[in-house]
Design a protein around this motif. Structure first.
Motif, PDB file in Angstrom:
ATOM      1  N   LYS A 172       0.828  -1.214   0.000  1.00 25.62           N
ATOM      2  CA  LYS A 172       0.000   0.000   0.000  1.00 25.62           C
ATOM      3  C   LYS A 172       0.856   1.256   0.000  1.00 25.62           C
ATOM      4  O   LYS A 172       0.526   2.250  -0.649  1.00 25.62           O
ATOM      5  CB  LYS A 172      -0.931  -0.005   1.218  1.00 25.62           C
ATOM      6  N   ARG A 173       1.967   1.225   0.744  1.00 26.84           N
ATOM      7  CA  ARG A 173       2.839   2.396   0.801  1.00 26.84           C
ATOM      8  C   ARG A 173       3.409   2.733  -0.572  1.00 26.84           C
ATOM      9  O   ARG A 173       3.483   3.897  -0.956  1.00 26.84           O
ATOM     10  CB  ARG A 173       3.973   2.149   1.791  1.00 26.84           C
ATOM     11  N   ILE A 174       3.814   1.704  -1.309  1.00 32.23           N
ATOM     12  CA  ILE A 174       4.393   1.933  -2.637  1.00 32.23           C
ATOM     13  C   ILE A 174       3.333   2.414  -3.609  1.00 32.23           C
ATOM     14  O   ILE A 174       3.540   3.364  -4.369  1.00 32.23           O
ATOM     15  CB  ILE A 174       5.072   0.647  -3.136  1.00 32.23           C
ATOM     16  N   VAL A 175       2.172   1.749  -3.614  1.00 29.67           N
ATOM     17  CA  VAL A 175       1.082   2.147  -4.516  1.00 29.67           C
ATOM     18  C   VAL A 175       0.606   3.557  -4.187  1.00 29.67           C
ATOM     19  O   VAL A 175       0.355   4.377  -5.080  1.00 29.67           O
ATOM     20  CB  VAL A 175      -0.093   1.140  -4.419  1.00 29.67           C
ATOM     21  N   LEU A 178       2.835   6.318  -5.509  1.00 27.17           N
ATOM     22  CA  LEU A 178       2.666   6.594  -6.934  1.00 27.17           C
ATOM     23  C   LEU A 178       1.380   7.376  -7.199  1.00 27.17           C
ATOM     24  O   LEU A 178       1.337   8.211  -8.101  1.00 27.17           O
ATOM     25  CB  LEU A 178       2.660   5.282  -7.723  1.00 27.17           C
ATOM     26  N   ASN A 179       0.342   7.111  -6.406  1.00 32.78           N
ATOM     27  CA  ASN A 179      -0.932   7.808  -6.608  1.00 32.78           C
ATOM     28  C   ASN A 179      -1.686   7.890  -5.279  1.00 32.78           C
ATOM     29  O   ASN A 179      -2.572   7.071  -5.005  1.00 32.78           O
ATOM     30  CB  ASN A 179      -1.780   7.074  -7.661  1.00 32.78           C
ATOM     31  N   PRO A 180      -1.338   8.857  -4.412  1.00 32.55           N
ATOM     32  CA  PRO A 180      -1.986   8.946  -3.093  1.00 32.55           C
ATOM     33  C   PRO A 180      -3.476   9.233  -3.168  1.00 32.55           C
ATOM     34  O   PRO A 180      -4.227   8.866  -2.272  1.00 32.55           O
ATOM     35  CB  PRO A 180      -1.230  10.097  -2.414  1.00 32.55           C
ATOM     36  N   GLY A 282      17.146  13.042   3.870  1.00 34.45           N
ATOM     37  CA  GLY A 282      16.587  13.052   2.518  1.00 34.45           C
ATOM     38  C   GLY A 282      15.328  12.217   2.398  1.00 34.45           C
ATOM     39  O   GLY A 282      14.333  12.654   1.808  1.00 34.45           O
ATOM     40  N   VAL A 283      15.344  11.018   2.985  1.00 34.45           N
ATOM     41  CA  VAL A 283      14.178  10.124   2.886  1.00 34.45           C
ATOM     42  C   VAL A 283      13.015  10.667   3.700  1.00 34.45           C
ATOM     43  O   VAL A 283      11.867  10.678   3.236  1.00 34.45           O
ATOM     44  CB  VAL A 283      14.553   8.706   3.350  1.00 34.45           C
ATOM     45  N   ASN A 284      13.275  11.137   4.923  1.00 38.35           N
ATOM     46  CA  ASN A 284      12.193  11.643   5.758  1.00 38.35           C
ATOM     47  C   ASN A 284      11.549  12.882   5.142  1.00 38.35           C
ATOM     48  O   ASN A 284      10.319  12.992   5.084  1.00 38.35           O
ATOM     49  CB  ASN A 284      12.724  11.958   7.160  1.00 38.35           C
ATOM     50  N   ILE A 285      12.366  13.819   4.680  1.00 39.23           N
ATOM     51  CA  ILE A 285      11.821  15.045   4.072  1.00 39.23           C
ATOM     52  C   ILE A 285      11.131  14.726   2.754  1.00 39.23           C
ATOM     53  O   ILE A 285      10.043  15.257   2.456  1.00 39.23           O
ATOM     54  CB  ILE A 285      12.936  16.087   3.892  1.00 39.23           C
ATOM     55  N   MET A 287       9.674  11.966   2.011  1.00 34.95           N
ATOM     56  CA  MET A 287       8.430  11.309   2.386  1.00 34.95           C
ATOM     57  C   MET A 287       7.367  12.341   2.760  1.00 34.95           C
ATOM     58  O   MET A 287       6.199  12.238   2.351  1.00 34.95           O
ATOM     59  CB  MET A 287       8.720  10.373   3.555  1.00 34.95           C
ATOM     60  N   ALA A 288       7.767  13.362   3.532  1.00 30.91           N
ATOM     61  CA  ALA A 288       6.814  14.394   3.963  1.00 30.91           C
ATOM     62  C   ALA A 288       6.289  15.206   2.785  1.00 30.91           C
ATOM     63  O   ALA A 288       5.152  15.688   2.810  1.00 30.91           O
ATOM     64  CB  ALA A 288       7.476  15.319   4.977  1.00 30.91           C
ATOM     65  N   LEU A 289       7.101  15.343   1.750  1.00 29.76           N
ATOM     66  CA  LEU A 289       6.706  16.123   0.575  1.00 29.76           C
ATOM     67  C   LEU A 289       6.035  15.279  -0.494  1.00 29.76           C
ATOM     68  O   LEU A 289       5.670  15.789  -1.554  1.00 29.76           O
ATOM     69  CB  LEU A 289       7.939  16.806  -0.029  1.00 29.76           C
ATOM     70  N   GLY A 290       5.894  13.968  -0.237  1.00 27.12           N
ATOM     71  CA  GLY A 290       5.264  13.088  -1.214  1.00 27.12           C
ATOM     72  C   GLY A 290       6.173  12.694  -2.351  1.00 27.12           C
ATOM     73  O   GLY A 290       5.700  12.182  -3.373  1.00 27.12           O
ATOM     74  N   LEU A 291       7.484  12.902  -2.200  1.00 29.53           N
ATOM     75  CA  LEU A 291       8.442  12.551  -3.250  1.00 29.53           C
ATOM     76  C   LEU A 291       8.945  11.123  -3.107  1.00 29.53           C
ATOM     77  O   LEU A 291       9.497  10.568  -4.057  1.00 29.53           O
ATOM     78  CB  LEU A 291       9.634  13.514  -3.213  1.00 29.53           C
ATOM     79  N   LEU A 292       8.792  10.526  -1.922  1.00 27.58           N
ATOM     80  CA  LEU A 292       9.247   9.166  -1.651  1.00 27.58           C
ATOM     81  C   LEU A 292       8.160   8.418  -0.870  1.00 27.58           C
ATOM     82  O   LEU A 292       7.331   9.047  -0.206  1.00 27.58           O
ATOM     83  CB  LEU A 292      10.552   9.187  -0.841  1.00 27.58           C
TER      84      LEU A 292
END
Length: 329
Positions: A172-175, A178-180, A282-285, A287-292
């Motif tokens: 679910k996290r990966i899908v 790609l399209n929240p 990098g990963v946390n930020i 993630m917060a911005l919807g880039l990861l």
């Protein structure tokens, strides 16, 4: 050895439905995977330092990747996919800084590249074609090229099976990444609310403890995974920029000390610690911005967490201590 033993022990004692990630010591929930990061950086650096005369040999590359793979696999079994990937991303800069044979490293990491590309047939074909050209350029011989191609094609076909072996929440996290908007009230809720919080902060923010998304409980896990979103809403773009510059300063100083250090072991440790802070930030930020995808990695020194704070403080102390002694052999 102690950190690996702790990772094995926590898998042995925690066999319930919940993830086996913490030891409850009463006054703190201790997470062995955090101390294993510090131990992996030091152990890998020491191994490469001891083998510096044979650094270009294939056996050294193989044993180095084994040192990284052991904690990676154990943490993946907890399951904690996000943290397990960190070990590889921390280890690669140490291997490169230590002067490992990059050709050997590429061939050993090739299955991972193929696996990541296996979910799209066009990307898979392009990657295999690029690797075939590389094999021909390196003049590996017809039989070796054929065997490598068969191996990589087999790995590519195993991609969907590995996807099915992931836990439902991981899929679910990966899908959702790609399209929240495909599940705005379910798996995509966190990312959507996080982006709303970051955007609503504007240039200067809403003020300390004035963020509506976090304090009205629209944004879940605001004290850990999405602390950057809370900070951005309250302090705005200006405050978020300060956070980014602070982490840039930490990583830049660490890498600068690594490059100029006269001791190769200290240089590799500094490179690994700098990579640790860069990857987590990098990963946390992202993630917060919807880039990861949402991985649950904490933002160093800002996210709530006892084990994380202690290990980050230890890593920062080692970085300062080694950076001060860069002239020593």
């Amino acid at each position: 050895a102690v950190s690996l033993a702790l990772l094995i022990f926590i898998l042995a004692v925690n066999r319930g439905p919940e993830p086996a990630r913490w030891f409850n010591l009463g006054f703190i929930n201790f997470q062995p995977s955090e101390i294993a990061k510090l131990c992996t950086i030091i152990a890998l650096s020491r191994f490469l330092f001891d083998k510096r005369r044979d650094i270009l040999k294939f056996s050294v590359t193989l044993r180095s990747l084994l040192l990284i793979a052991l904690p990676t696999i154990l943490v993946m079994l907890e399951p904690d996919l996000g943290t397990s990937v960190v070990y590889l991303m921390i280890g690669l800069p140490i291997l490169i800084f230590g002067g490992i044979n990059l050709k050997h490293l590429f061939f050993m990491l090739m299955p991972i590249i193929i696996l990541l590309a296996s979910f799209n047939i066009i990307v898979t074909a392009a990657v295999i074609a690029a690797m075939t050209i590389l094999f021909l350029y390196r003049k590996l011989g017809f039989l070796r090229i054929l065997l490598l191609l068969i191996l990589n094609i087999g790995i590519a076909f195993s991609g969907p099976k590995i996807w099915n072996s992931l836990h439902p929440y991981q899929q679910k996290r990966i899908v959702t990444f790609l399209n929240p908007e495909s599940d705005p009230r379910g798996a995509g809720y966190q990312i959507i609310q996080s982006k709303v919080a970051v955007g609503s902060g504007g240039l200067w923010g809403k003020g300390y403890k004035q963020g509506t998304q976090s304090h009205l409980k629209f944004l879940p896990e605001g004290h850990t995974d999405f602390i950057f979103s809370v900070f951005s809403e309250e302090m705005g773009f200006a405050g978020a920029l300060i956070i980014l510059l602070a982490f840039y300063g930490i990583c830049h100083r660490g890498l600068s000390a690594a490059v100029r250090h006269r001791n190769l072991f200290a240089g590799m440790v500094l490179a690994g610690i700098s990579a640790h802070f860069a990857i987590h930030a990098g990963v946390n930020i992202g993630m917060a911005l919807g880039l990861l995808p949402v991985t649950g990695l904490p933002l160093p020194f800002l996210s709530y967490g006892g084990s994380s704070l202690l290990i980050n403080a230890a890593l920062a102390g080692i970085m300062i201590g080694m950076g001060m002694r860069w002239r020593e052999y």
